[in-house]
Design an enzyme around this catalytic site. Structure first.
Site, PDB file in Angstrom:
ATOM      1  N   HIS A 242      -2.445  -2.912  -3.496  1.00  0.00           N
ATOM      2  CA  HIS A 242      -3.912  -2.803  -3.122  1.00  0.00           C
ATOM      3  C   HIS A 242      -4.696  -2.466  -4.265  1.00  0.00           C
ATOM      4  O   HIS A 242      -5.736  -3.048  -4.659  1.00  0.00           O
ATOM      5  CB  HIS A 242      -4.031  -1.588  -2.060  1.00  0.00           C
ATOM      6  CG  HIS A 242      -5.148  -1.638  -1.455  1.00  0.00           C
ATOM      7  ND1 HIS A 242      -5.213  -0.619  -0.685  1.00  0.00           N
ATOM      8  CD2 HIS A 242      -6.186  -2.588  -1.011  1.00  0.00           C
ATOM      9  CE1 HIS A 242      -6.315  -0.905   0.166  1.00  0.00           C
ATOM     10  NE2 HIS A 242      -6.906  -2.002  -0.296  1.00  0.00           N
TER      11      HIS A 242
ATOM     12  N   HIS B   5       0.824  -1.086   0.106  1.00  0.00           N
ATOM     13  CA  HIS B   5       0.135  -0.235  -0.023  1.00  0.00           C
ATOM     14  C   HIS B   5       0.698   1.360  -0.072  1.00  0.00           C
ATOM     15  O   HIS B   5       2.095   1.142   0.229  1.00  0.00           O
ATOM     16  CB  HIS B   5      -0.680   0.043   1.245  1.00  0.00           C
ATOM     17  CG  HIS B   5      -1.610  -1.139   1.514  1.00  0.00           C
ATOM     18  ND1 HIS B   5      -3.147  -1.175   1.242  1.00  0.00           N
ATOM     19  CD2 HIS B   5      -1.260  -2.310   2.096  1.00  0.00           C
ATOM     20  CE1 HIS B   5      -3.585  -2.280   1.729  1.00  0.00           C
ATOM     21  NE2 HIS B   5      -2.608  -2.988   2.145  1.00  0.00           N
TER      22      HIS B   5
ATOM     23  N   GLU C 271       2.487  -0.968   4.431  1.00  0.00           N
ATOM     24  CA  GLU C 271       2.276   0.354   4.077  1.00  0.00           C
ATOM     25  C   GLU C 271       3.619   1.086   3.941  1.00  0.00           C
ATOM     26  O   GLU C 271       4.181   1.163   4.717  1.00  0.00           O
ATOM     27  CB  GLU C 271       1.271   1.168   5.108  1.00  0.00           C
ATOM     28  CG  GLU C 271       0.094   0.702   5.376  1.00  0.00           C
ATOM     29  CD  GLU C 271      -0.962   1.237   4.332  1.00  0.00           C
ATOM     30  OE1 GLU C 271      -0.754   2.022   3.393  1.00  0.00           O
ATOM     31  OE2 GLU C 271      -2.182   0.975   4.507  1.00  0.00           O
TER      32      GLU C 271
ATOM     33  N   ASP D 293      -3.364   2.282  -5.061  1.00  0.00           N
ATOM     34  CA  ASP D 293      -1.915   2.148  -4.379  1.00  0.00           C
ATOM     35  C   ASP D 293      -1.263   0.855  -4.408  1.00  0.00           C
ATOM     36  O   ASP D 293      -2.130  -0.027  -4.588  1.00  0.00           O
ATOM     37  CB  ASP D 293      -1.971   2.596  -2.948  1.00  0.00           C
ATOM     38  CG  ASP D 293      -2.953   1.949  -2.084  1.00  0.00           C
ATOM     39  OD1 ASP D 293      -3.866   1.840  -2.429  1.00  0.00           O
ATOM     40  OD2 ASP D 293      -2.578   1.447  -1.028  1.00  0.00           O
TER      41      ASP D 293
END
Length: 194
Positions: free
Chosen positions: A157, A39, A121, A167
């Site tokens: 993602h 992400h 992330e 993303d």
């Protein structure tokens, strides 16, 4: 000969700073952790280096401080890992637990990707590139995860929630990641890594 350092302790990567999130749960019994979902996130959008992402995952984000955060009020989300622009890494959920990062998602016909994936992330935006320090940390983390879990694939993602998520986006260099980890293209089924 000296012993190799321990990479994992009860699902926590020893190279990351632990910041346990309440936004987690058990994985289904017997579920193999075989997918990594990448992400990109920045809070406020387009800004880097602040406490907002960590605050979001810990349910303490003050959404009144910036109008661009208003839509996040009451949101309960998490990821397993967050890699900052400088390469430092935070871990919010142990790998053997389910983080709340993928939402409505599907990978190769299997829905509910949170059940069988690890969410990472990267501090960034879809169109921006990512820093070399982030890629070094991501590479080390993926190699450590592969020793811990039966990983079959790494995806974005945007690939598991097309039309809903974008993303990590065009700024992420999938080819470079594959070269860095030295994994077969078959582990990156949704992206052109040749």
């Amino acid at each position: 000969m000296a012993e190799a350092p321990v990479a994992w302790r009860e699902g926590w990567w020893t190279s990351a700073r632990a910041s346990p999130s309440p936004n987690q749960g058990p994985r289904p019994d017997g579920m193999a952790i075989d997918l990594v979902v990448l992400h990109a996130i920045s809070l406020p959008p387009g800004e880097y280096g602040g406490p907002e992402v960590e605050d979001l995952f810990l349910n303490r984000l003050d959404t009144r401080t910036d109008a661009r955060l208003a839509d996040l009020a009451g949101l309960q989300v998490s990821a397993h890992f967050f890699i900052r622009r400088d390469g430092s890494c935070l871990q919010f959920v142990p790998v053997d637990r389910r983080a709340w990062h993928a939402g409505v998602s599907s990978f190769q016909g299997r829905s509910g990707c949170n059940d069988f994936s690890v969410g990472i992330e990267l501090e960034g935006c879809d169109a921006d590139g990512f820093e070399p320090a982030q890629m070094r940390t991501l590479t080390a983390l993926l190699r450590a995860l592969r020793r811990l879990c039966p990983l079959r694939a790494v995806t974005g993602h945007e690939h598991i929630a097309p039309g809903r998520k974008t993303d990590p986006g065009p700024g992420f260099d999938w080819r470079a990641l594959r070269r860095r980890v030295r994994w077969s293209p078959r582990r990156f089924p949704d992206v052109n890594t040749e």
